[in-house]
Scaffold this motif. Structure first.
Motif, mmCIF file in Angstrom:
data_model
loop_
_atom_site.group_PDB
_atom_site.id
_atom_site.type_symbol
_atom_site.label_atom_id
_atom_site.label_comp_id
_atom_site.label_asym_id
_atom_site.label_seq_id
_atom_site.Cartn_x
_atom_site.Cartn_y
_atom_site.Cartn_z
ATOM 1 N N ASP A 71 4.225 -0.799 -0.662
ATOM 2 C CA ASP A 71 3.618 -1.148 -1.939
ATOM 3 C C ASP A 71 2.121 -1.369 -1.768
ATOM 4 O O ASP A 71 1.309 -0.946 -2.603
ATOM 5 N N GLY A 72 1.751 -2.019 -0.661
ATOM 6 C CA GLY A 72 0.335 -2.207 -0.377
ATOM 7 C C GLY A 72 -0.377 -0.881 -0.174
ATOM 8 O O GLY A 72 -1.472 -0.656 -0.704
ATOM 9 N N LEU A 73 0.239 0.037 0.575
ATOM 10 C CA LEU A 73 -0.356 1.355 0.794
ATOM 11 C C LEU A 73 -0.509 2.106 -0.524
ATOM 12 O O LEU A 73 -1.546 2.744 -0.773
ATOM 13 N N GLN A 74 0.525 2.035 -1.345
ATOM 14 C CA GLN A 74 0.466 2.724 -2.639
ATOM 15 C C GLN A 74 -0.638 2.150 -3.521
ATOM 16 O O GLN A 74 -1.378 2.889 -4.174
ATOM 17 N N ARG A 75 -0.782 0.821 -3.513
ATOM 18 C CA ARG A 75 -1.843 0.199 -4.299
ATOM 19 C C ARG A 75 -3.225 0.540 -3.742
ATOM 20 O O ARG A 75 -4.218 0.479 -4.476
ATOM 21 N N ASN A 76 -3.273 0.900 -2.471
ATOM 22 C CA ASN A 76 -4.528 1.372 -1.881
ATOM 23 C C ASN A 76 -4.811 2.831 -2.243
ATOM 24 O O ASN A 76 -5.798 3.410 -1.785
ATOM 25 N N GLY A 77 -3.914 3.425 -3.051
ATOM 26 C CA GLY A 77 -4.115 4.791 -3.525
ATOM 27 C C GLY A 77 -3.699 5.865 -2.548
ATOM 28 O O GLY A 77 -4.142 7.012 -2.654
ATOM 29 N N LEU A 78 -2.811 5.528 -1.604
ATOM 30 C CA LEU A 78 -2.445 6.463 -0.544
ATOM 31 C C LEU A 78 -1.121 7.165 -0.828
ATOM 32 O O LEU A 78 -0.232 6.618 -1.481
ATOM 33 N N THR A 79 -1.008 8.375 -0.331
ATOM 34 C CA THR A 79 0.227 9.150 -0.429
ATOM 35 C C THR A 79 0.515 9.776 0.930
ATOM 36 O O THR A 79 -0.310 9.725 1.837
ATOM 37 N N GLY A 80 1.689 10.386 1.055
ATOM 38 C CA GLY A 80 2.056 11.030 2.312
ATOM 39 C C GLY A 80 2.636 10.041 3.294
ATOM 40 O O GLY A 80 2.632 8.824 3.061
ATOM 41 N N PRO A 81 3.160 10.530 4.425
ATOM 42 C CA PRO A 81 3.838 9.664 5.404
ATOM 43 C C PRO A 81 2.857 8.797 6.179
ATOM 44 O O PRO A 81 2.442 9.128 7.292
ATOM 45 N N ARG A 82 2.486 7.669 5.602
ATOM 46 C CA ARG A 82 1.476 6.775 6.181
ATOM 47 C C ARG A 82 2.065 5.631 6.984
ATOM 48 O O ARG A 82 1.363 4.986 7.754
ATOM 49 N N HIS A 83 3.357 5.341 6.764
ATOM 50 C CA HIS A 83 3.972 4.155 7.349
ATOM 51 C C HIS A 83 5.075 4.557 8.316
ATOM 52 O O HIS A 83 6.119 5.069 7.905
ATOM 53 N N VAL A 84 4.854 4.329 9.611
ATOM 54 C CA VAL A 84 5.850 4.648 10.633
ATOM 55 C C VAL A 84 6.822 3.477 10.754
ATOM 56 O O VAL A 84 6.405 2.323 10.909
ATOM 57 N N VAL A 85 8.119 3.773 10.679
ATOM 58 C CA VAL A 85 9.156 2.742 10.759
ATOM 59 C C VAL A 85 10.104 3.079 11.908
ATOM 60 O O VAL A 85 10.643 4.185 11.970
#
Length: 226
Positions: A71-85
């Motif tokens: 949610d934080g990444l999305q609010r930062n305006g980001l898309t694509g596979p940004r979060h490695v889990v």
């Protein structure tokens, strides 16, 4: 009743019922593994204030922490596979509840999910040349597990980046962190809602091969929110 469409509504409903649903519609209990809303707010707020673009977490479980980070990444305006889990138990122990949660809320596109133990996958990410702005450690809580995660994150997280570690109240977690603050110049900035907020130094720290500072857990004063 319509399913929740925001992270806050989803987590509120999950905490009210005490469980989330896995892919096979088996209810998966939130407790004792899930972070709470206060901790989730810490994760999301830190992603936002740091302007993080590349994040990572060890231990997905029910997916609550993943939702807040994404949610934080999305609010930062980001898309694509940004979060490695990283979570080798996502299917067997949690019935893919975390993966279902990110799909339900339309956040799956941000997730690079890897079902392997962090002690095996983090070195692979180092070899891939990855650079991470912010990491959340909430997988194996034994000393050796936390230490191994931090060791590889010292190579993955950019200089000046953040590593957040859950359950700082556990002695094994505190002791693992203490090595990095005593020997590699990591800074324990605060402890809020049991999450230790650590910052890597802004310049490379490479001690001599025989250097070693005996370490003892350093207790940071909890913030007002802690």
């Amino acid at each position: 009743m319509s399913p929740p469409t925001t992270v806050d509504a989803y987590v509120e409903a999950a905490e009210r019922s005490g469980y989330v649903m896995g892919d096979d519609d088996v209810p998966v209990s939130l407790h004792p593994v899930s972070i709470d809303r206060d901790q989730g707010d810490v994760l999301r707020r830190t992603v936002l204030t740091e302007g993080a673009e590349r994040t990572l977490e060890t231990g997905m479980a029910n997916g609550i922490s993943t939702l807040y980070l994404c949610d934080g990444l999305q609010r930062n305006g980001l898309t694509g596979p940004r979060h490695v889990v990283l979570d080798p138990q996502q299917a067997d122990q949690y019935h893919c509840a975390g993966l279902r949660a990110v799909r339900t809320l339309g956040l799956a596109g941000l997730v690079d999910f890897r079902p392997r133990d962090s002690s095996l996958e983090l070195p692979r990410l180092v070899d891939e040349g990855r650079s991470i702005d912010l990491a959340f450690v909430d997988g194996d809580h034994r000393f050796q597990g936390v230490f191994a995660d931090l060791h590889y994150l010292d190579r993955l997280v950019r200089l000046g980046g953040l590593v957040l570690v859950d359950d700082y109240d556990l002695p094994a977690v505190r002791d693992a962190i203490a090595y990095f603050t005593a020997n590699l110049d990591w800074i324990l900035e605060e402890v809020v809602h049991r999450i230790a907020v650590l910052r890597r130094p802004h310049r490379t720290c490479t001690p001599p091969w025989d250097a070693y500072v005996p370490f003892q857990a350093v207790t940071a004063a909890p913030s007002a929110a802690g």
